[in-house]
Design an enzyme around this catalytic site. Structure first.
Site, mmCIF file in Angstrom:
data_model
loop_
_atom_site.group_PDB
_atom_site.id
_atom_site.type_symbol
_atom_site.label_atom_id
_atom_site.label_comp_id
_atom_site.label_asym_id
_atom_site.label_seq_id
_atom_site.Cartn_x
_atom_site.Cartn_y
_atom_site.Cartn_z
ATOM 1 N N GLU A 35 0.815 -1.224 0.000
ATOM 2 C CA GLU A 35 0.000 0.000 0.000
ATOM 3 C C GLU A 35 0.848 1.275 0.000
ATOM 4 O O GLU A 35 0.430 2.280 -0.560
ATOM 5 C CB GLU A 35 -0.944 0.021 1.204
ATOM 6 C CG GLU A 35 -2.392 -0.299 0.935
ATOM 7 C CD GLU A 35 -2.989 0.234 -0.362
ATOM 8 O OE1 GLU A 35 -3.051 1.464 -0.540
ATOM 9 O OE2 GLU A 35 -3.405 -0.572 -1.206
ATOM 10 N N HIS A 37 3.740 1.782 -1.516
ATOM 11 C CA HIS A 37 4.115 2.037 -2.914
ATOM 12 C C HIS A 37 2.888 2.497 -3.719
ATOM 13 O O HIS A 37 2.970 3.417 -4.528
ATOM 14 C CB HIS A 37 4.638 0.752 -3.580
ATOM 15 C CG HIS A 37 5.853 0.171 -2.943
ATOM 16 N ND1 HIS A 37 5.864 -1.076 -2.360
ATOM 17 C CD2 HIS A 37 7.116 0.649 -2.807
ATOM 18 C CE1 HIS A 37 7.075 -1.348 -1.905
ATOM 19 N NE2 HIS A 37 7.858 -0.312 -2.149
ATOM 20 N N SER A 186 8.265 -3.630 3.136
ATOM 21 C CA SER A 186 8.517 -4.995 2.654
ATOM 22 C C SER A 186 9.181 -5.822 3.752
ATOM 23 O O SER A 186 9.009 -7.036 3.821
ATOM 24 C CB SER A 186 9.423 -4.968 1.426
ATOM 25 O OG SER A 186 8.831 -4.160 0.429
#
Ligand code: AMP
Length: 283
Positions: A35, A37, A186
């Site tokens: 989300e 990105h 990430s």
């Protein structure tokens, strides 16, 4: 969506878009899209005519012993997400083409690169600046979108753009958080369920710091000390750095003003997570 891996092909595509008078928005990423990105990509699509997203896990920004090999890579899944969003171009170059044998040049933003996260990751921001400048030269964007999640990176890249007279405008967009307040990253994938729960301490401590400051605490040392105590009360957490600095110069700030940035890196288990808050003073 067009997927391009060749550098020359990407340059040609960018040149054609510019000849047709299209504004190019650019979102550089290392993939494993989340989300955070997607918020940058949506903004780029709203504000520019053509959006290029790059996916490149940049070896130059990882130090020895860091997670370059294990960094999550999901190019097929990312590509279908981007094509579903109707992004114009996905640029996914190979490592060999980005850093051919004999590659020797790098970009360093002195001093700023050595503070905060840079102290724990020597060479990291040199790798970031070098790849971002290369990507800017290849994609030729009018506007590039970055996240406030990486606050130090944003400050350093702005300085690089200013110092090297680059023809690109940087837009820095707010941190996207999950329902627990954890800044999406990430690297959150590395956390087990217990660690994920413990990781809430980062954003919780930043929120509390904001409250103290709103309640008229202006001494950085006092705020930092209280934050340290709170974070250290979480047994899985170990502070890497925690500082209140000037949001533009990244210099330590003794008395908190509305230019202050509270920036922290905290290990939860073996994973270093980063987060920050920009201080807002009411008066
Ligand atoms: P990365 O793939 O981690 O290199 O990130 C690519 C871009 O996404 C960078 O500009 C990051 O600052 C931004 N980004 C990553 N996580 C978030 C987040 N939670 N909120 C906003 N931007 C983010």
């Amino acid at each position: 969506m067009q997927t391009i891996s060749g550098i020359e092909k990407m340059k040609t595509r960018a040149r054609r878009l510019r000849e047709r008078g299209k504004s190019i928005g650019f979102v550089p990423t290392m993939g494993d899209l989340h989300e955070g990105h997607l918020s940058l990509i949506r903004e780029s699509m709203a504000r520019t005519e053509k959006t290029v997203v790059s996916i490149f896990v940049n070896p130059a920004q990882f130090g020895p012993g860091e997670d370059f090999a294990s960094y999550p890579r999901n190019l097929n899944k990312d590509s279908s997400v981007l094509s579903g969003m109707e992004v114009d171009v996905l640029f996914a170059p190979s490592e060999d083409e980005m850093y051919p044998h004999g590659f020797k040049t790098c970009v360093q933003v002195e001093k700023l690169q050595d503070r905060l996260l840079g102290r724990s990751r020597p060479g990291h921001f040199k790798g970031v600046c070098t790849v971002v400048l290369k990507l800017f030269n290849i994609v030729q964007p009018d506007v590039a979108f970055f996240g406030q999640k990486d606050a130090q990176q944003a400050v350093i890249l702005k300085k690089m753009v200013e110092d090297l007279n680059l023809d690109v405008r940087l837009e820095i967009l707010p941190i996207v958080r999950d329902e627990d307040g954890l800044a999406i990253s990430s690297r959150n994938r590395y956390l087990n369920p217990e660690e994920k729960k413990a990781a809430k301490i980062l954003s919780a401590s930043l929120r509390e710091a904001q409250e103290w400051i709103e309640g008229s605490e202006r001494e950085s040392a006092a705020v930092v000390e209280r934050m340290r105590r709170k974070i250290n009360s979480e047994s899985l957490a170990r502070i890497d750095y925690l500082e209140i600095v000037d949001g533009a110069s990244l210099e330590p700030m003794d008395k908190i003003t509305d230019r202050a940035l509270i920036d922290l890196g905290v290990y939860i288990g073996k994973t270093r997570l980063i987060d920050n808050a920009v201080v807002r003073l009411k008066e």
